[in-house]
Write a protein that holds these residues in place. Structure first.
Motif, PDB file in Angstrom:
ATOM      1  N   GLN A 133     -17.044  -5.778  -8.070  1.00 42.44           N
ATOM      2  CA  GLN A 133     -16.359  -5.906  -6.784  1.00 42.44           C
ATOM      3  C   GLN A 133     -16.805  -7.168  -6.052  1.00 42.44           C
ATOM      4  O   GLN A 133     -15.996  -7.873  -5.440  1.00 42.44           O
ATOM      5  N   LYS A 134     -18.094  -7.469  -6.113  1.00 46.55           N
ATOM      6  CA  LYS A 134     -18.604  -8.683  -5.484  1.00 46.55           C
ATOM      7  C   LYS A 134     -18.032  -9.920  -6.161  1.00 46.55           C
ATOM      8  O   LYS A 134     -17.659 -10.896  -5.501  1.00 46.55           O
ATOM      9  N   TYR A 135     -17.941  -9.888  -7.492  1.00 44.01           N
ATOM     10  CA  TYR A 135     -17.395 -11.012  -8.251  1.00 44.01           C
ATOM     11  C   TYR A 135     -15.929 -11.236  -7.883  1.00 44.01           C
ATOM     12  O   TYR A 135     -15.492 -12.372  -7.667  1.00 44.01           O
ATOM     13  N   GLN A 189     -20.254  -2.207  -8.467  1.00 44.70           N
ATOM     14  CA  GLN A 189     -20.576  -3.060  -7.326  1.00 44.70           C
ATOM     15  C   GLN A 189     -20.607  -4.541  -7.690  1.00 44.70           C
ATOM     16  O   GLN A 189     -20.115  -5.389  -6.930  1.00 44.70           O
ATOM     17  N   TRP A 190     -21.203  -4.885  -8.844  1.00 49.85           N
ATOM     18  CA  TRP A 190     -21.243  -6.298  -9.207  1.00 49.85           C
ATOM     19  C   TRP A 190     -19.833  -6.835  -9.409  1.00 49.85           C
ATOM     20  O   TRP A 190     -19.500  -7.932  -8.944  1.00 49.85           O
ATOM     21  N   GLN A 222     -23.787 -16.784 -12.267  1.00 49.79           N
ATOM     22  CA  GLN A 222     -23.596 -15.412 -12.718  1.00 49.79           C
ATOM     23  C   GLN A 222     -23.571 -15.288 -14.246  1.00 49.79           C
ATOM     24  O   GLN A 222     -23.822 -14.205 -14.783  1.00 49.79           O
ATOM     25  N   SER A 237     -18.750 -21.345  -4.115  1.00 46.89           N
ATOM     26  CA  SER A 237     -18.286 -20.234  -4.943  1.00 46.89           C
ATOM     27  C   SER A 237     -18.298 -20.593  -6.425  1.00 46.89           C
ATOM     28  O   SER A 237     -18.643 -19.762  -7.273  1.00 46.89           O
ATOM     29  N   TRP A 255     -21.878 -20.427  -7.542  1.00 44.61           N
ATOM     30  CA  TRP A 255     -22.281 -19.027  -7.618  1.00 44.61           C
ATOM     31  C   TRP A 255     -21.753 -18.392  -8.909  1.00 44.61           C
ATOM     32  O   TRP A 255     -22.480 -17.674  -9.597  1.00 44.61           O
ATOM     33  N   ASN A 314     -14.437 -10.313  -5.087  1.00 42.78           N
ATOM     34  CA  ASN A 314     -14.313 -10.738  -3.699  1.00 42.78           C
ATOM     35  C   ASN A 314     -14.610 -12.220  -3.521  1.00 42.78           C
ATOM     36  O   ASN A 314     -14.080 -12.856  -2.605  1.00 42.78           O
ATOM     37  N   ARG A 315     -15.452 -12.775  -4.369  1.00 48.00           N
ATOM     38  CA  ARG A 315     -15.752 -14.208  -4.306  1.00 48.00           C
ATOM     39  C   ARG A 315     -14.597 -15.054  -4.838  1.00 48.00           C
ATOM     40  O   ARG A 315     -14.454 -16.219  -4.476  1.00 48.00           O
TER      41      ARG A 315
END
Length: 242
Positions: free
Chosen positions: A83-85, A80-81, A24, A17, A20, A87-88
Motif C-alpha cells: 500500500q505504501k509503494y 502495508q508495504w 526499495q 519518489s 525511494w 501510494n508513492r
C-alpha cells in the motif's frame, strides 16, 4: 486453480519518489520475504523504449509467483508495504496470470509451476523471457538488440512490452502482452530481426542461463497508460470467472 503469477508496474514522478523506489529494490526484501504464500519474487528495474540499455527511472516492476490466488489477493488487498509503494506511485498496474508453460532456469530454479494446458484459443497471452548474459558477449548482445526490438514493437497484436531486469546489462528480461497466441507465434517465427537474434544466440551461446515462460492473464488491478490494449483487457476480464 493452483499457483498463480502476478506482474506489477509502478510509475514514480519526482526525484525523491524515484530514489525511494530505487532503494526499495534492496530495503523491501525483509517485508517480501515474510509474505504468506509467496513462492518467488523479483523487484525489477526497467528500460526505456520497451527494451533498452537506458534505464527508465520512472518505472519499476514487481514479479511474483504465488501458492494460490487467495494469497495473491490478500497481498494486493491489504499488505502495508504494498500500500505504501502504491501510494508513492502516480500510476500502478497488476496482471494476475495462470502459468501455461515455463522452460529454463531463473537463478537456478524454474519458479513458474504450470498446471494449465496451452490452447490456441486462449484470448490473451503474456510472455516473459529472461537471460543472464555472459560478460564476454555483452557488447555483441546489446549490438543486436535494436533490430530485434524494432521487429517486436511493430508487431500486430502486441498490446504492451517492457524490458525488465535485476542487474543492468547482465540479468535482463522482457515482458510482452499479446492479444492472442497467434500474434505471438507470428512474431516468434516470422519476424526477421527476432530470427536473426535467435540464430546469433545459438551460434555464440551468449547466455549462461535463460528462461522462457508463457501465461494467460485473467484479472488486473489499476491502470497503465502505456498499454494500448487496456480497453480490450477490461472487456476480457469483465466476463472472466475466477
Amino acid at each position: 486453480m493452483g499457483s498463480v503469477s502476478t506482474i506489477s508496474f509502478f510509475r514514480f514522478k519526482g526525484a525523491g519518489s524515484k530514489f525511494w523506489a530505487l532503494r526499495q529494490m534492496q530495503f523491501a526484501k525483509p517485508f517480501l520475504n515474510k509474505v504468506n504464500g509467496l513462492l518467488f519474487y523479483k523487484l525489477l528495474g526497467t528500460g526505456k523504449q520497451g527494451f533498452s540499455t537506458s534505464p527508465d527511472w520512472e518505472v519499476f516492476s514487481l514479479l511474483q509467483h504465488w501458492e494460490s490466488l487467495g494469497d495473491a489477493e490478500n497481498f494486493f488487498g491489504q499488505h502495508q508495504w504494498l500500500q505504501k509503494y502504491r501510494n508513492r506511485s502516480v500510476e500502478n498496474w497488476t496482471l494476475f496470470m495462470r502459468p501455461l508453460r515455463s522452460k529454463g532456469l531463473w537463478n537456478g530454479q524454474n519458479p513458474f509451476e504450470a498446471k494449465t494446458s496451452e490452447a490456441n484459443s486462449i484470448p490473451l497471452l503474456a510472455v516473459i523471457t529472461r537471460a543472464t548474459i555472459k560478460r564476454q558477449y555483452l557488447w555483441k548482445f546489446w549490438n543486436s538488440v535494436p533490430a530485434s526490438r524494432e521487429s517486436l514493437e511493430q508487431r500486430e497484436g502486441l498490446l504492451y512490452t517492457k524490458g525488465i531486469g535485476e542487474t543492468p546489462f547482465i540479468h535482463m528480461a522482457t515482458f510482452s502482452l499479446w492479444k492472442d497466441m497467434q500474434s505471438m507465434m507470428d512474431f516468434a517465427y516470422s519476424a526477421d530481426g527476432h530470427q536473426r537474434a535467435i540464430r546469433r544466440t545459438r551460434e555464440l551461446g551468449w547466455y549462461s542461463e535463460e528462461l522462457f515462460a508463457r501465461f494467460q492473464p485473467f484479472k488486473m488491478l489499476g491502470n497503465w497508460s502505456d498499454c494500448k490494449g487496456m480497453e480490450l483487457l477490461r472487456q476480457e476480464f469483465s466476463t472472466e470467472k475466477t
